[in-house]
Design an enzyme around this catalytic site. Structure first.
Site: not given
Ligand code: SAM
Length: 464
Positions: A84, A422
Site C-alpha cells: 500500500c 500542505c
C-alpha cells in the site's frame, strides 16, 4: 560492491547505506554523483538494492535484502505496508520521522536564504488511528499480496490502489491510520456487496456499479458518515444495501448515496441522496462544533488540526481586526479565529463547503463572519481590492497558489499574511515572489498532520 565512478545500470545489484528520505518518503543511497531511491529503505540501514530504472542523476531501485537494520527502525502496525502506498515510512520510529520531515522542509526553505530557521515538527503523542476520513476504492482486479493465498474472489476488492499499478486494488483488512471502527465498516460493506452480487467498477472498461466508499468520523462527537459512490442511480440495489448495512452498523449516523457516472477517478458527485440521518457529521475542534458534509474539505487529523489552528491564531494576532480566510473550505480556520476578529470573510469555490461554513457560523452563534462563494481570484477581483484586511490567511489546495494570486495578495496588502500549506515545495516556490511583493518571512512552523507519510503541513508567517 558499488563503483562510485560508473553510472548504475538497470538490473545491477548494489550494497549501499541509506542516508536520508526523499520527498516521497523513499530511502536514498548515494553512489558517486547518482542517487538511488527505494521504497521501504530506512535511513541508517545498509541494504542490497537492485536498480530498476533511471533518469538523470536519480535511479529507482528496490530493496532485495536488509543487510544491517536501521537503528531507528520500529515495528510496523499494518499488514499491507509492503504494497500500500499510504504510509511510506511506518517502520521508521516516530522521532526519526519527525526529524526527516524537518529535514525535508529545510531542504526547500534554507536554500532561499531568507534567514529563518525551520522549527521542530510538532508531532502526535499517539500517531495511529488518526484519520477522520478515508476514501476507499472498489475494483475488479484484487491485488494478491500473498501469491499463495486462495479463496477470496479475484474480481472484487475494496481498499486502496497499489502505487504505480492503478488498476489493482488492495483488499484492505486493517489500516493503522484510519479511525478506530473503520475496519469493521469496511469489512461489513465488502461482505454485503459480495453477498448481493453487486459489481465493482472496472476502471479500464468503465463498467460496474460500486466506485468508492468514503468514511468520515467525528472523533469528538462519535458521529459517522458513510458515502457510497456508484456509477449509476441503481436506487433499488443501493437502498437495500444501505438498509442492510445500517442494520449491521447502527453506529453510522448518516448514509449518503452519490452518483458519479463519468470515468474520471474522483469521488466528487454529480448528485447525491441522503438515505439516513442529516447527510452531515459534526466534529469539535477547539471551542467550535463544525458540521461536515460528504463532499466538503475538512482537516483529516482532528487532534493535530486543533494544534494547527491554535498556532495559526498565535501567528495571526487578529486583535479585533479584519481577517480574510482565503480557500476557507467549511470555514474552519476563520471561524476558529472569529472571537478575536472584528470581521471574518471566507472565500471558497465549492458550494457545499460554503453552505457548511455558513451553517457552522450560525450553529456556533458567530455573527461576524461572512462567506463568499466562487473562485477566490474572481471574488477578490470583483471587489477591486476593497476591504483592506489586517490579516490574510491562505490555505490553498495541494496544487498551491495560482501565479496570479501573488499580485492579488500584494494588492490586499495585509500587514500579516499567514500561508498555511500542505505542499511545502509549492509554498517555498512562492516565498521569493512574496518577498518581492514586500513580505518578510518571520516563522516556519511545521506540523505532522499525516504521520508515517512524507506529507507535512507548514505555517509560514509573513509580515509586510
Ligand atoms: C487545503 S483546503 C483548506 C480548507 C480550510 N482552510 C480548512 O482548513 O479546512 C483548500 C480549499 O480551497 C478550495 N479551493 C480550491 N480552489 C479554489 C479556488 N480557485 N477558489 C476558492 N477556493 C478554492 C477547496 O475547495 C478547499 O476547500
Amino acid at each position: 560492491m558499488s563503483d562510485p565512478t560508473s553510472r548504475p545500470r538497470r538490473g545491477q545489484k548494489l550494497e549501499v547505506p541509506i542516508v536520508e528520505l526523499d520527498e516521497r518518503g523513499r530511502g536514498v543511497a548515494r553512489v558517486g554523483r547518482w542517487s538511488l531511491v527505494a521504497r521501504g529503505a530506512l535511513p541508517g540501514s545498509r541494504v542490497r538494492l537492485e536498480v530498476l530504472r533511471g533518469r538523470g542523476a536519480r535511479h529507482e531501485a528496490r530493496v532485495l535484502e536488509v543487510l544491517e537494520p536501521s537503528p531507528d527502525g520500529g515495528p510496523a502496525h499494518c499488514p499491507h505496508l509492503r504494497h500500500c502506498g499510504g504510509c511510506a515510512f511506518q517502520e521508521l520510529a516516530y522521532p526519526a520521522q519527525l526529524r526527516a520531515l524537518r529535514g525535508a522542509v529545510e531542504a526547500l526553505v534554507d536554500p532561499l536564504g531568507l534567514g529563518v530557521p525551520v522549527e521542530e515538527v510538532a508531532g502526535m503523542q499517539r500517531p495511529f488511528a488518526y484519520r477522520n476520513k478515508m476514501e476507499y476504492t472498489f475494483g475488479t482486479r484484487r491485488f494478491r499480496e500473498d501469491p499463495s493465498e486462495r479463496g477470496a474472489p479475484a474480481d472484487f476488492a475494496l481498499g486502496l490502489h497499489v502505487p504505480g499499478r492503478h488498476e489493482k486494488v488492495i483488499d484492505v483488512q486493517h489500516c493503522a491510520i484510519h479511525f478506530e471502527g473503520a475496519d469493521e465498516l469496511l469489512a461489513g460493506m465488502r461482505d454485503l456487496c459480495l453477498e448481493r452480487g453487486l459489481s465493482a467498477w472496472d476502471n479500464r472498461r468503465h463498467t460496474g456499479l460500486l466506485r468508492y466508499l468514503v468514511l468520515r468520523h467525528g472523533f469528538r462527537t462519535g458521529e459517522t458518515l458513510v458515502n457510497l459512490v456508484t456509477s449509476a442511480e441503481a436506487e433499488e440495489e443501493v437502498d437495500a444495501l444501505a438498509a442492510a448495512f445500517l442494520e449491521r452498523h447502527p453506529q453510522v449516523t448518516t448514509f449518503v448515496h452519490s452518483v458519479q457516472s463519468r470515468p474520471a477517478a474522483t469521488s466528487q458527485a454529480e448528485h447525491q441522496r441522503v438515505l439516513h440521518g442529516s447527510g452531515r457529521i459534526h466534529e469539535r475542534v477547539g471551542q467550535l462544533l463544525y458540521g461536515i458534509s460528504a463532499g466538503s474539505f475538512f482537516q483529516t487529523n482532528t487532534l493535530q488540526a486543533e494544534r494547527l489552528f491554535a498556532a495559526i491564531a498565535e501567528e495571526a494576532r487578529v486583535a479585533g481586526g479584519t481577517l480574510y480566510d482565503l480557500y476557507c473550505g467549511a470555514g474552519t480556520i476563520g471561524l476558529a479565529l472569529a472571537a478575536e476578529a472584528g470581521l471574518v470573510r471566507g472565500f471558497e469555490v465549492v458550494p457545499s463547503a460554503v453552505r457548511d461554513a455558513r451553517a457552522n457560523a450560525r450553529e456556533n452563534g458567530i455573527e461576524n463572519a461572512e462567506f463568499i462563494e466562487g473562485d477566490v481570484l474572481a471574488s477578490l477581483a470583483r471587489e477591486g481590492g476593497a476591504g483592506s484586511p489586517d490579516v490574510v490567511i491562505v490555505d490553498p489546495p495541494r496544487a498551491g497558489l495560482e501565479a496570479r494570486m501573488i499580485p492579488a495578495l500584494a494588492r490586499l496588502g495585509a500587514p500579516r499574511l499567514i500561508y498555511v500549506s500542505c505542499n511545502v515545495a509549492a509554498a517555498a516556490g512562492d516565498l521569493p515572489y512574496l518577498r518581492a511583493a514586500g513580505y518578510r518571512l518571520e516563522r516556519v512552523r511545521p506540523f505532522d498532520l499525516f504521520p508515517h507519510t512524507p506529507h507535512v503541513e507548514v505555517i509560514f508567517t509573513l509580515v509586510k
